[in-house]
Each structure stands twice: as C-alpha cells, then as structure tokens.
Design a protein around this motif. Structure first.
Motif, PDB file in Angstrom:
ATOM      1  N   HIS A  92       0.841  -1.202   0.000  1.00 14.94           N
ATOM      2  CA  HIS A  92       0.000   0.000   0.000  1.00 14.94           C
ATOM      3  C   HIS A  92       0.873   1.249   0.000  1.00 14.94           C
ATOM      4  N   GLY A  94       0.006   5.328   0.528  1.00 12.30           N
ATOM      5  CA  GLY A  94      -1.086   6.214   0.887  1.00 12.30           C
ATOM      6  C   GLY A  94      -1.102   7.518   0.106  1.00 12.30           C
ATOM      7  N   GLU A  95      -2.130   8.289   0.365  1.00 16.71           N
ATOM      8  CA  GLU A  95      -2.253   9.609  -0.244  1.00 16.71           C
ATOM      9  C   GLU A  95      -1.353  10.604   0.491  1.00 16.71           C
ATOM     10  N   TYR A 146      -4.618   6.885   9.544  1.00 12.85           N
ATOM     11  CA  TYR A 146      -5.152   7.710   8.457  1.00 12.85           C
ATOM     12  C   TYR A 146      -4.303   7.572   7.195  1.00 12.85           C
ATOM     13  N   GLY A 149      -4.831   4.422   5.260  1.00 12.83           N
ATOM     14  CA  GLY A 149      -6.194   4.176   4.795  1.00 12.83           C
ATOM     15  C   GLY A 149      -6.989   3.245   5.687  1.00 12.83           C
ATOM     16  N   SER A 150      -6.487   2.984   6.891  1.00 19.14           N
ATOM     17  CA  SER A 150      -7.144   2.020   7.787  1.00 19.14           C
ATOM     18  C   SER A 150      -8.444   2.543   8.384  1.00 19.14           C
ATOM     19  N   VAL A 151      -8.663   3.849   8.336  1.00 20.71           N
ATOM     20  CA  VAL A 151      -9.865   4.421   8.945  1.00 20.71           C
ATOM     21  C   VAL A 151     -10.961   4.698   7.920  1.00 20.71           C
ATOM     22  N   ASP A 152     -10.699   4.338   6.679  1.00 21.02           N
ATOM     23  CA  ASP A 152     -11.687   4.557   5.619  1.00 21.02           C
ATOM     24  C   ASP A 152     -12.627   3.353   5.573  1.00 21.02           C
ATOM     25  N   ALA A 153     -13.811   3.511   6.169  1.00 30.83           N
ATOM     26  CA  ALA A 153     -14.765   2.401   6.252  1.00 30.83           C
ATOM     27  C   ALA A 153     -15.272   1.954   4.885  1.00 30.83           C
ATOM     28  N   SER A 154     -15.193   2.836   3.906  1.00 36.27           N
ATOM     29  CA  SER A 154     -15.685   2.490   2.568  1.00 36.27           C
ATOM     30  C   SER A 154     -14.695   1.625   1.783  1.00 36.27           C
ATOM     31  N   LYS A 155     -13.439   1.541   2.287  1.00 35.52           N
ATOM     32  CA  LYS A 155     -12.415   0.751   1.610  1.00 35.52           C
ATOM     33  C   LYS A 155     -11.667  -0.132   2.602  1.00 35.52           C
TER      34      LYS A 155
END
Length: 228
Positions: A92, A94-95, A146, A149-155
């Motif tokens: 991964h 991240g942004e 953050y 991307g671990s806190v993004d419930a949509s992904k």
C-alpha cells in the motif's frame, strides 16, 4: 572434561559482538545498519520461520510446532494463503498529507506537549536548526491509521473480517523530523502473517515518506489482528 557446545558458544559471541558494534554507531548509521540486516536476512528468516513454526493443512488447521493446533476458518485460511504471496512486498502507498501548524498545535493541545520546537514559530525560525517548527514524533505516529487508509470504512483492507484490532507496535524509529508544512505519505510492506485463534495476526513495516527528503520521518512495525 566439561563439554562445550561450540555452535552455541559461537552464536553467543557473535550476538555480543553485534550488540557492542551497534553501540559504537551514531543513531543515523545504526538505522541504516538495522535496515541492511533486515534486508539481507529477510528471505532466510522468512523461509526458516515458515518451516519451523507453521504447517497449513487441507482441513483448515494451522499447526504450530510444540503447541496445540490453532483452528482457522476457511475464510481465514484463504486470506492467510493470499497474504503469504505478498510477504516482503509493498502492499500500500497512501495519499499525500500536509502537516500544518494548526495540526501540530491541536496535537499539542491534546497531549499537553507545548515545546517551542513545535509551537513557537518565531523562535524556531531563529533558534531551531531546521529554521521552522517540527511535528511531534508521536503526531506522525498517530497519523499512521489515516495515512495507511485504515480508517476509511468504505475501503476496508480485509472486507470479509468481522473485526480488526490494532494490537500494537514492535518497533518505532523517527529517522528525520517532519517539518511543519511538509507533505508526507505512508508506504506499507507486509512482513509476517500468523494464524491465531479465530483469525490472523498481520505485521507490516510502515515507512513515512517526506516529500523532497531522502530519509523517512517514521519507520514502525505495526501489528494488527483480524477476526472472522
């Protein structure tokens, strides 16, 4: 005549030498030395640990040597085998995220850490070797969920799991300070997957890249447990 285990003796001497040798190094060189050892020993250790510790059976059991069998579900077994193919790989990126002075000030307010290196912009410009304020190391660390991307419930990283738990950190280093206004992002590399009761334990090495800077702002080994 007293018998001596030569192999054990040699191993103890080498470990002591390696430990003493690291103490002579500067912190910067020590970080590179540790990274070098990780890369050179990774393949051998990964193969040996796989042979030594676990054997995945067709019926879904994962047996650890000298311990009782760990029952794993078919979903856990499928994810385990999938992740095994990714060991050692970057999984991964991240942004980009900009660390603003407001972000640093908010962290100071929550933690009570108001050192001038973090909050006094005017003083830092004159007295700091970085000529600006810097983020707390623990602020960078706290951004890992953050940034990965671990806190993004949509992904969700593992869509089929019922619960994901932050189990802790095995090692954390801050090789280079994150200056206020810097843009950072996370690189995650999978290093180990182990069967546990009702799930898997996953270890990832997370490195925080600072845009325009050669050295990372943080390197940490994150341990996460997923349950099915």
């Amino acid at each position: 005549m007293k018998k001596i285990n030569i192999n054990k003796y040699k191993e103890d001497v080498m470990q002591k030498f390696a430990f003493d040798f690291k103490q002579w190094m500067s912190p910067a060189v020590r970080d590179y030395y540790s990274l070098f050892l990780k890369k050179t020993n990774y393949k051998r250790e990964n193969i040996l640990s796989w042979i030594r510790e676990y054997s995945i059976l067709e019926n879904g059991e994962s047996i650890k040597v000298a311990q009782a069998p760990v029952q794993v579900s078919s979903e856990a077994r499928e994810l385990f085998l999938c992740l095994q193919t990714q060991i050692g790989k970057e999984i991964h990126v991240g942004e980009w995220f900009t660390v603003t002075q407001d972000c640093v000030d908010q962290f100071s307010h929550v933690t009570g850490d108001h050192q001038w290196l973090h909050n006094d912009v005017k003083r830092a410009k004159v007295e700091s070797p970085f000529k600006t304020t810097i983020a707390h190391g623990f602020l960078t660390l706290s951004l890992l969920p953050y940034l990965t991307g671990s806190v993004d419930a949509s992904k969700p990283a593992y869509p089929n799991v019922k619960m994901t738990v932050n189990y802790g950190l095995n090692q954390v280093r801050f090789p280079y300070p994150v200056k206020t206004g810097s843009t950072i992002r996370a690189h995650s590399r999978l290093i180990k997957v182990s069967p546990i009761k009702r799930g898997l334990e996953i270890e990832k090495e997370i490195s925080i890249e600072i845009q325009g800077t050669r050295r990372p702002g943080c390197v940490a080994v994150s341990v996460v447990r997923v349950y099915f």
